[in-house]
Design a protein around this motif. Sequence first.
Motif: not given
Length: 481
Positions: A242, A250, A255, A261
């Motif tokens: 992450h 974001a 992504d 992530n």
Amino acid sequence: AYLRLAQRRLLDAHDLFVAALKEGEADPAALLGSGNSVATTYGEMQDFAGAMRLFDQGLAQRPDDLRSWANLLFTVNYHPDASATDVRRRYRDFDQQMASVLRRLPPQQQIATPAPQALHGRRLRVGYASPDFRKHSVRHFLMPLLAHHDRTRVELFAYAVLWKPDALTEQYQTHVDHWVRVQDLSDDLFAQRIRDDGIDVLVDVAGHTSGNRLPVFARKPAPVQVTWMGYGSTTGLSAIDHILLGPKSAPRGSDKHFAENPWPLPRTLVAYRPTDGMGECGPLPALGRGYVTFGTLSRTIRINHKVVALWAQLLKAVPKSRLVLNSGPFGDARTRDWMAERFAAHGIKPDRLEMGYDSPPWDVLRNIDITLDCFPHNSGTTLIESLYMGVPFVTLKDRPSVGLLGASINHSAGLDDWTASTPDEYLRIAKHWATHLDDLAALRARLRPQMQASALMDEAGFARDVEAAYFAMYEQALQKK
């Protein structure tokens, strides 16, 4: 060239590096691996095409040179003509190269990633890995987080990649349960230490900056791995699960630009603790001068041809206005002349520019009316410092996530109307406030109290948000187990 670099005479250093390469007196791979010399000189002097050619040549000779990779990725983030896809490709290449290195390790150097274990009432073990547990700009954000972690819920480990401790190092030590100096440990031994400590969530606070230990994270010694704040961009490592981001960093569909992530925090990317002795904001300078002063504390690497063109338009649109350029590179006379020539090409005379270098910059900020952010790579700490000194900034949304740092900071401070989506909107916002000085003076007077009441300075609340993210990440890992 290295002497000129040490003297901050970056244009001279760049010319000498170019000449040495042209005459065959320097090896590209050796230059790339020597600290940030080439990344600094080529990037600061806006020779991004030359930098990319040099990186490709050097890495073709030494594909495993991690310092060269770090320098490349640092530089490409600032490239004004690279697309987000181009940038992401470079990071993907790095991930593939790192995976190749790990595949070649002998079996005795390989450690299995531990599976997450249910907490059953114990504290979540969180490890922070950083080379900056010292007097460094990271302290404005890392110190308040560590100080406000709930030690009844999280057990804190600090993995310090630290050769020269200082007074702040001692303060950091009081905020953690376990202080582990790892600068002399190999990547394998460091990774094994993390596994032996039973770390649940391992946090990188360096990215590709100097002293990072990303090869340790590539070995995946903890079940959940996170990167936050120290770099501002993706690490490129798929082994990191992450990336903690600000609430605007974001947007939907972004992504694909991260190896990790994206995990946007609900209110702010950081909580800021100011430096002692910054002083009061002071009145709006334009009211006494009769003209508006724009300014930036950014280095030349951010002030690319697109930025210069837009700022020149703004100076033309606001009669008698001035632009302050104040950072390390502008301490050099040749660099100042070079920058003046770039603005002159757009019809801006040198007397509209005030260039130099002052540290600390608090008096500089007190004499600026409006800060101008750069793109595609926004500024970071200096934007927050600008707000704290009562100086709002105009920012332009660009590629994730380094091009959205300004938007995220403005949102956390309650200043969304200072964020532009297009260059024309950037000009409109800056011109509007430059021609409504009473409103700008009122904003300056209330900006520090507004910031102090915002998420940007809510240290305890930020720590709760980060802890909630860690627990949610760990629960997610347990469910996948």
